[in-house]
Design a protein around this motif. Structure first.
Motif, PDB file in Angstrom:
ATOM      1  N   HIS A   1      -7.283 -13.245   7.353  1.00  0.00           N
ATOM      2  CA  HIS A   1      -6.739 -14.336   7.303  1.00  0.00           C
ATOM      3  C   HIS A   1      -6.354 -15.117   5.950  1.00  0.00           C
ATOM      4  O   HIS A   1      -6.310 -16.100   5.710  1.00  0.00           O
ATOM      5  N   GLU A   2      -6.470 -14.099   4.780  1.00  0.00           N
ATOM      6  CA  GLU A   2      -6.007 -14.509   3.514  1.00  0.00           C
ATOM      7  C   GLU A   2      -4.767 -15.064   3.395  1.00  0.00           C
ATOM      8  O   GLU A   2      -3.917 -14.455   3.741  1.00  0.00           O
ATOM      9  N   ARG A   3      -4.508 -16.195   2.537  1.00  0.00           N
ATOM     10  CA  ARG A   3      -3.022 -16.804   2.409  1.00  0.00           C
ATOM     11  C   ARG A   3      -2.847 -16.300   0.714  1.00  0.00           C
ATOM     12  O   ARG A   3      -3.335 -16.550  -0.033  1.00  0.00           O
ATOM     13  N   LEU A   4      -1.444 -15.738   0.933  1.00  0.00           N
ATOM     14  CA  LEU A   4      -0.963 -15.163  -0.652  1.00  0.00           C
ATOM     15  C   LEU A   4      -0.106 -16.345  -1.319  1.00  0.00           C
ATOM     16  O   LEU A   4       0.676 -17.001  -0.417  1.00  0.00           O
ATOM     17  N   LEU A   5      -0.141 -16.292  -2.247  1.00  0.00           N
ATOM     18  CA  LEU A   5       0.780 -17.115  -3.197  1.00  0.00           C
ATOM     19  C   LEU A   5       1.973 -16.316  -3.472  1.00  0.00           C
ATOM     20  O   LEU A   5       1.976 -15.297  -3.222  1.00  0.00           O
ATOM     21  N   ARG A   6       3.052 -17.083  -3.783  1.00  0.00           N
ATOM     22  CA  ARG A   6       4.367 -16.408  -4.136  1.00  0.00           C
ATOM     23  C   ARG A   6       4.141 -15.336  -5.211  1.00  0.00           C
ATOM     24  O   ARG A   6       4.546 -14.341  -4.974  1.00  0.00           O
ATOM     25  N   LYS A   7       3.260 -15.403  -6.117  1.00  0.00           N
ATOM     26  CA  LYS A   7       3.046 -14.432  -7.285  1.00  0.00           C
ATOM     27  C   LYS A   7       2.149 -13.212  -6.506  1.00  0.00           C
ATOM     28  O   LYS A   7       2.583 -11.994  -7.140  1.00  0.00           O
ATOM     29  N   ASN A   8       1.439 -13.498  -5.499  1.00  0.00           N
ATOM     30  CA  ASN A   8       1.031 -12.247  -5.058  1.00  0.00           C
ATOM     31  C   ASN A   8       1.848 -11.484  -4.171  1.00  0.00           C
ATOM     32  O   ASN A   8       1.834 -10.311  -4.226  1.00  0.00           O
ATOM     33  N   TRP A   9       2.794 -12.045  -3.507  1.00  0.00           N
ATOM     34  CA  TRP A   9       3.747 -11.390  -2.763  1.00  0.00           C
ATOM     35  C   TRP A   9       4.608 -10.453  -3.583  1.00  0.00           C
ATOM     36  O   TRP A   9       5.177  -9.458  -3.692  1.00  0.00           O
ATOM     37  N   ILE A  10       5.008 -11.200  -4.905  1.00  0.00           N
ATOM     38  CA  ILE A  10       5.697 -10.603  -6.081  1.00  0.00           C
ATOM     39  C   ILE A  10       5.088  -9.281  -6.453  1.00  0.00           C
ATOM     40  O   ILE A  10       5.753  -8.189  -6.869  1.00  0.00           O
ATOM     41  N   GLY A  11       3.734  -9.794  -6.667  1.00  0.00           N
ATOM     42  CA  GLY A  11       2.821  -8.254  -7.146  1.00  0.00           C
ATOM     43  C   GLY A  11       2.977  -7.296  -6.266  1.00  0.00           C
ATOM     44  O   GLY A  11       2.856  -6.197  -6.614  1.00  0.00           O
ATOM     45  N   ILE A  12       2.893  -7.603  -4.753  1.00  0.00           N
ATOM     46  CA  ILE A  12       2.924  -6.383  -3.700  1.00  0.00           C
ATOM     47  C   ILE A  12       4.401  -5.710  -3.998  1.00  0.00           C
ATOM     48  O   ILE A  12       4.400  -4.466  -3.922  1.00  0.00           O
ATOM     49  N   PHE A  13       5.409  -6.560  -4.092  1.00  0.00           N
ATOM     50  CA  PHE A  13       6.810  -5.814  -4.343  1.00  0.00           C
ATOM     51  C   PHE A  13       6.673  -4.932  -5.394  1.00  0.00           C
ATOM     52  O   PHE A  13       7.173  -3.615  -5.415  1.00  0.00           O
ATOM     53  N   LEU A  14       6.077  -5.540  -6.716  1.00  0.00           N
ATOM     54  CA  LEU A  14       6.152  -4.784  -7.934  1.00  0.00           C
ATOM     55  C   LEU A  14       5.291  -3.666  -7.779  1.00  0.00           C
ATOM     56  O   LEU A  14       5.368  -2.324  -8.282  1.00  0.00           O
ATOM     57  N   ALA A  15       4.111  -3.569  -7.023  1.00  0.00           N
ATOM     58  CA  ALA A  15       3.502  -2.531  -6.750  1.00  0.00           C
ATOM     59  C   ALA A  15       3.953  -1.477  -5.954  1.00  0.00           C
ATOM     60  O   ALA A  15       3.830  -0.115  -6.491  1.00  0.00           O
ATOM     61  N   ILE A  16       4.770  -1.567  -5.120  1.00  0.00           N
ATOM     62  CA  ILE A  16       5.454  -0.841  -4.363  1.00  0.00           C
ATOM     63  C   ILE A  16       6.674  -0.110  -5.171  1.00  0.00           C
ATOM     64  O   ILE A  16       6.673   1.099  -5.111  1.00  0.00           O
ATOM     65  N   LEU A  17       7.379  -1.041  -5.950  1.00  0.00           N
ATOM     66  CA  LEU A  17       8.419  -0.269  -6.898  1.00  0.00           C
ATOM     67  C   LEU A  17       7.854   0.710  -7.865  1.00  0.00           C
ATOM     68  O   LEU A  17       8.232   1.631  -8.374  1.00  0.00           O
ATOM     69  N   SER A  18       6.612   0.155  -8.249  1.00  0.00           N
ATOM     70  CA  SER A  18       5.913   0.929  -9.376  1.00  0.00           C
ATOM     71  C   SER A  18       5.591   2.137  -8.936  1.00  0.00           C
ATOM     72  O   SER A  18       5.836   3.500  -9.809  1.00  0.00           O
ATOM     73  N   ILE A  19       5.123   2.416  -7.766  1.00  0.00           N
ATOM     74  CA  ILE A  19       4.805   3.635  -7.064  1.00  0.00           C
ATOM     75  C   ILE A  19       6.065   4.695  -6.772  1.00  0.00           C
ATOM     76  O   ILE A  19       5.916   5.732  -7.100  1.00  0.00           O
ATOM     77  N   VAL A  20       6.991   4.043  -6.486  1.00  0.00           N
ATOM     78  CA  VAL A  20       8.315   4.800  -6.346  1.00  0.00           C
ATOM     79  C   VAL A  20       8.823   5.473  -7.712  1.00  0.00           C
ATOM     80  O   VAL A  20       9.199   6.521  -7.947  1.00  0.00           O
ATOM     81  N   LEU A  21       8.658   4.400  -8.530  1.00  0.00           N
ATOM     82  CA  LEU A  21       9.117   4.935  -9.939  1.00  0.00           C
ATOM     83  C   LEU A  21       8.205   5.901 -10.581  1.00  0.00           C
ATOM     84  O   LEU A  21       8.873   7.206 -10.994  1.00  0.00           O
TER      85      LEU A  21
END
Length: 288
Positions: free
Chosen positions: A264-284
């Protein structure tokens, strides 16, 4: 690719076990040392056949396992100091950002490709790791006199990955992967035992069953995290810089999602941005 996914899964289970250590008050040092012996045992009895213990020191990769065993214990100790002086987020960032060392070692030492998609993915991966690891709005706060400790954790963690890659590429045969992995853990366990003996002599050692159980829970996924990583590095279809990038980013992403779902960890906006960038980096990186 299946070995890479299994390595990410194993490493993510390690994250869950460490979380449970805090909940049940497990002594991390004792559990870590027990974990090394459990990981070693899993390899010896599950993945090695016709073994003569006396032949291990004669293996060409054995000196490298001595270095890795020392590094395993040393980085753990430095991580503990860093946590005490600067907090868990600093350790998390230092450990995960260390992926830069094996990635750039692959590019500059092994002349791996440097396409625009790959380089962009690596840069995004580093940004993603940083953003996902920071759990406070204020970001990182490190006193100047304590900066040396996360720096050493960064270097030590990166050197461990780079050394594993070098030994796997140069000395370890496919049939020796299990023995190689187990030997690293055995050496780390022996060094850790010497530390515990020192504590016992000083009258500071208090053993507990829950610490042993914590080591058992950690040892099994820990062995497979190394074993599957080495097997993934042996895949001729992927360069080591790609494997390490996808492995670290995958661990960060899965661990974060597990934290949300089970703790039940709560993420900050920058954490969600990090997850999005992580997925994008894997794709690239994968596309390259």
């Amino acid at each position: 690719m299946i070995y890479l996914l299994l390595s990410i899964l194993s490493s993510s289970i390690i994250f869950v076990v460490f979380k449970l250590y805090n909940k049940f008050g497990v002594n991390t040092l004792q559990a870590i040392i027990v974990n090394y012996y459990i990981a070693c045992t899993v390899g010896f009895f599950g993945y090695i056949k016709n073994l003569e213990i006396s032949e291990i020191p004669a293996q060409s990769w054995f000196p490298g396992t001595l270095i890795l065993g020392v590094l395993f214990i040393s980085v753990f100790y430095l991580a503990a100091i860093t946590t005490q002086k600067s907090g868990l987020s600093v350790v998390s960032v230092a450990t995960k950002m260390s992926v830069a060392i094996p990635v750039f070692a692959g590019i500059f030492l092994y002349k791996e490709s440097t396409g625009i998609f790959k380089l962009s993915g690596i840069v995004l991966a580093l940004v993603a790791v940083y953003l996902t690891s920071i759990k406070t709005r204020e970001g990182l706060s490190i006193k100047k006199e304590n900066l040396i400790f996360p720096l050493l954790v960064f270097l030590g963690s990166g050197i461990i990955d780079a050394t594993i890659n070098f030994l796997e590429t140069t000395y370890v045969s496919e049939t020796d992967v299990g023995l190689f992995s187990s030997t690293i853990f055995a050496i780390a366990g022996i060094i850790g035992t010497c530390i515990l003996l020192g504590q016992a002599i000083a009258g500071k050692l208090k053993l507990s069953l829950k610490n042993v159980l914590g080591g058992v829970a950690l040892g099994i996924p820990n062995y497979f995290s190394i074993y599957f990583l080495v097997m993934a590095l042996r895949n001729p279809g992927f360069e080591s810089s790609v494997i390490f990038t996808m492995n670290h980013v995958g661990i960060v992403t899965v661990s974060t999602l597990v934290g949300i779902a089970f703790f039940h960890e709560r993420l900050l906006r920058k954490n969600w941005i990090g997850i999005f960038l992580a997925i994008l980096s894997i794709v690239l990186v994968a596309y390259n």
